[in-house]
Scaffold this motif. Sequence first.
Motif, PDB file in Angstrom:
ATOM      1  N   GLU A  79      -7.578   6.170  -1.367  1.00 27.65           N
ATOM      2  CA  GLU A  79      -7.620   5.482  -0.909  1.00 27.65           C
ATOM      3  C   GLU A  79      -6.779   4.400   0.723  1.00 27.65           C
ATOM      4  O   GLU A  79      -5.788   4.249   0.503  1.00 27.65           O
ATOM      5  CB  GLU A  79      -7.447   4.259  -1.860  1.00 27.65           C
ATOM      6  CG  GLU A  79      -7.931   3.043  -1.145  1.00 27.65           C
ATOM      7  CD  GLU A  79      -7.881   1.687  -2.783  1.00 27.65           C
ATOM      8  OE1 GLU A  79      -6.318   1.279  -3.421  1.00 27.65           O
ATOM      9  OE2 GLU A  79      -8.689   0.785  -2.004  1.00 27.65           O
TER      10      GLU A  79
ATOM     11  N   TYR B 260      -8.391  -0.311   0.961  1.00 27.17           N
ATOM     12  CA  TYR B 260      -7.542  -1.341  -0.126  1.00 27.17           C
ATOM     13  C   TYR B 260      -7.708  -2.488   0.679  1.00 27.17           C
ATOM     14  O   TYR B 260      -8.163  -3.670  -0.486  1.00 27.17           O
ATOM     15  CB  TYR B 260      -5.864  -0.828   0.354  1.00 27.17           C
ATOM     16  CG  TYR B 260      -5.034  -1.770  -0.025  1.00 27.17           C
ATOM     17  CD1 TYR B 260      -4.059  -1.276  -1.555  1.00 27.17           C
ATOM     18  CD2 TYR B 260      -3.841  -2.214  -0.138  1.00 27.17           C
ATOM     19  CE1 TYR B 260      -4.136  -2.276  -2.234  1.00 27.17           C
ATOM     20  CE2 TYR B 260      -3.213  -2.879  -0.169  1.00 27.17           C
ATOM     21  CZ  TYR B 260      -2.874  -3.213  -1.519  1.00 27.17           C
ATOM     22  OH  TYR B 260      -1.689  -4.104  -2.693  1.00 27.17           O
TER      23      TYR B 260
ATOM     24  N   HIS C 241       0.432   4.036  -8.212  1.00 26.58           N
ATOM     25  CA  HIS C 241      -0.734   2.612  -8.659  1.00 26.58           C
ATOM     26  C   HIS C 241      -1.730   2.735  -8.423  1.00 26.58           C
ATOM     27  O   HIS C 241      -2.828   1.812  -7.833  1.00 26.58           O
ATOM     28  CB  HIS C 241       0.310   1.330  -8.487  1.00 26.58           C
ATOM     29  CG  HIS C 241       1.296   1.095  -9.969  1.00 26.58           C
ATOM     30  ND1 HIS C 241       2.525   0.312  -9.268  1.00 26.58           N
ATOM     31  CD2 HIS C 241       1.213   2.349 -10.768  1.00 26.58           C
ATOM     32  CE1 HIS C 241       3.062   0.910 -10.957  1.00 26.58           C
ATOM     33  NE2 HIS C 241       2.472   1.712 -11.770  1.00 26.58           N
ATOM     34  N   ILE C 242      -1.695   3.736  -6.566  1.00 25.33           N
ATOM     35  CA  ILE C 242      -2.907   3.447  -5.285  1.00 25.33           C
ATOM     36  C   ILE C 242      -3.591   4.933  -4.976  1.00 25.33           C
ATOM     37  O   ILE C 242      -2.287   5.904  -5.252  1.00 25.33           O
ATOM     38  CB  ILE C 242      -2.802   2.809  -3.727  1.00 25.33           C
ATOM     39  CG1 ILE C 242      -2.222   0.604  -4.575  1.00 25.33           C
ATOM     40  CG2 ILE C 242      -3.684   2.611  -2.745  1.00 25.33           C
ATOM     41  CD1 ILE C 242      -1.654   0.653  -3.273  1.00 25.33           C
ATOM     42  N   GLU C 243      -4.131   5.348  -5.232  1.00 23.79           N
ATOM     43  CA  GLU C 243      -4.733   6.567  -5.597  1.00 23.79           C
ATOM     44  C   GLU C 243      -4.838   6.729  -3.649  1.00 23.79           C
ATOM     45  O   GLU C 243      -5.204   6.436  -3.428  1.00 23.79           O
ATOM     46  CB  GLU C 243      -6.729   6.867  -5.774  1.00 23.79           C
ATOM     47  CG  GLU C 243      -7.619   6.365  -7.254  1.00 23.79           C
ATOM     48  CD  GLU C 243      -8.534   6.696  -7.231  1.00 23.79           C
ATOM     49  OE1 GLU C 243      -8.435   8.239  -6.712  1.00 23.79           O
ATOM     50  OE2 GLU C 243      -9.415   6.114  -8.265  1.00 23.79           O
TER      51      GLU C 243
ATOM     52  N   GLY D  96       2.914   2.051  -3.946  1.00 24.37           N
ATOM     53  CA  GLY D  96       1.066   2.047  -4.550  1.00 24.37           C
ATOM     54  C   GLY D  96       0.901   3.801  -4.368  1.00 24.37           C
ATOM     55  O   GLY D  96       0.903   4.115  -4.981  1.00 24.37           O
ATOM     56  N   LYS D  97       1.098   3.910  -3.027  1.00 23.04           N
ATOM     57  CA  LYS D  97       0.497   5.604  -2.355  1.00 23.04           C
ATOM     58  C   LYS D  97       1.936   6.832  -3.694  1.00 23.04           C
ATOM     59  O   LYS D  97       1.658   7.276  -3.912  1.00 23.04           O
ATOM     60  CB  LYS D  97       1.079   6.224  -1.267  1.00 23.04           C
ATOM     61  CG  LYS D  97      -0.466   5.124  -0.784  1.00 23.04           C
ATOM     62  CD  LYS D  97      -1.566   5.810  -0.370  1.00 23.04           C
ATOM     63  CE  LYS D  97      -2.312   5.443  -0.218  1.00 23.04           C
ATOM     64  NZ  LYS D  97      -4.083   6.296  -0.152  1.00 23.04           N
TER      65      LYS D  97
ATOM     66  N   TRP E 137       1.451  -1.342  -0.244  1.00 22.09           N
ATOM     67  CA  TRP E 137      -0.078   0.532   0.353  1.00 22.09           C
ATOM     68  C   TRP E 137       0.925   1.192   0.135  1.00 22.09           C
ATOM     69  O   TRP E 137       0.344   2.203  -0.645  1.00 22.09           O
ATOM     70  CB  TRP E 137      -0.578   0.093   1.241  1.00 22.09           C
ATOM     71  CG  TRP E 137      -1.860   1.018   1.372  1.00 22.09           C
ATOM     72  CD1 TRP E 137      -3.202   1.245   1.095  1.00 22.09           C
ATOM     73  CD2 TRP E 137      -1.412   2.903   2.504  1.00 22.09           C
ATOM     74  NE1 TRP E 137      -3.702   2.504   0.811  1.00 22.09           N
ATOM     75  CE2 TRP E 137      -3.166   3.421   2.112  1.00 22.09           C
ATOM     76  CE3 TRP E 137      -1.059   2.655   3.553  1.00 22.09           C
ATOM     77  CZ2 TRP E 137      -3.406   4.570   3.383  1.00 22.09           C
ATOM     78  CZ3 TRP E 137      -0.786   3.771   3.952  1.00 22.09           C
ATOM     79  CH2 TRP E 137      -1.816   4.651   3.982  1.00 22.09           C
TER      80      TRP E 137
END
Lengths: 144, 144
Positions: A131, A136, A126-128, A121-122, A118
């Motif tokens: 979120e 997640y 790749h992760i909003e 991804g941040k 996570w």
Amino acid sequence: MDEKIEKKYRIGDFAEVTGLSSPTLRYYEKEGLINPHRTENGLRYYTEQDVDWIKFLLHLKSTGMTIEQLKQYVKWRAEGDSTIDKRVELLEEVRSNFEKEFENLQNSWTILNDKLDWYKGKVNGHIEDSESFAAYLKRLNHHE
Amino acid sequence: MDEKIEKKYRIGDFAEVTGLSSPTLRYYEKEGLINPHRTENGLRYYTEQDVDWIKFLLHLKSTGMTIEQLKQYVKWRAEGDSTIDKRVELLEEVRSNFEKEFENLQNSWTILNDKLDWYKGKVNGHIEDSESFAAYLKRLNHHE
DNA sequence: ATTAAACTTAAAGTCAACTTTAATTAATTG
DNA sequence: CAATTAATTAAAGTTGACTTTAAGTTTAAT
């Protein structure tokens, strides 16, 4: 008459091969977990069997057995074969508790990895941003 | 203006949903691991976010993080996004230590099972009386 | 033969992670 | 509105598993 000469360890050497400290070995002895021999002058010495026992004891400790439980186990062992059932029962209980704990550990490991993914991804987008980690996890179906 | 009404937990209820005791929650707060809100009369209350955080914290604890490490993590989190690298680094270290420990645990679990099989083999005669547990392990190629 | 390293003991100390106590105040229930 | 239940605080106590200390003895190396 040939005698099998077994290796003898003084406490310092025994500490080295077992990975425990000398004070810990004396403590375990005080608790009745191990019974080294003594030279005529009162120095402890340990044998290969003692090495095997300590290695096994350390595995039992890893699986969650406490000093108290080990004490009980040793006591039963000293009483002979009539207590095998009790020893098996104790070990089976330890195994069962361990298996539960082991599942929790696997779950925690998954969550830790999820958190790292996570974060990554941040950082790489790749992760909003919006979120949350909880959301997640929900998306991954990794609950608790 | 519609307000989203979020559930609030007083310490006793929060203790119940998290599985911790009230004193433990106060202790964690004293250590800086959680920061509940207060009513005008000084009573603590916790929110759903707090539930998520405690659940995650408990996973981190399971993987071997100490209170001190959690403290550091929380401190960094409070400092904002500039500390994400540090947090990731800490979690990666925790994961790495955990993985080592996890392998040891699997090994100990194997040995515990071997011991139970050995006891059972002794009792039902599938293993010779003369075969020591150490010899049995050697035969299985399960070492240490 | 001297000295350093390793051993002996019993008792006290340490550490992390809570838990308990005691005295008081707030909230809920009949 | 009284009584019970749940909360508040700071400080002291507990637990398991060692670790350290202190004062002396034995062994090993020069």
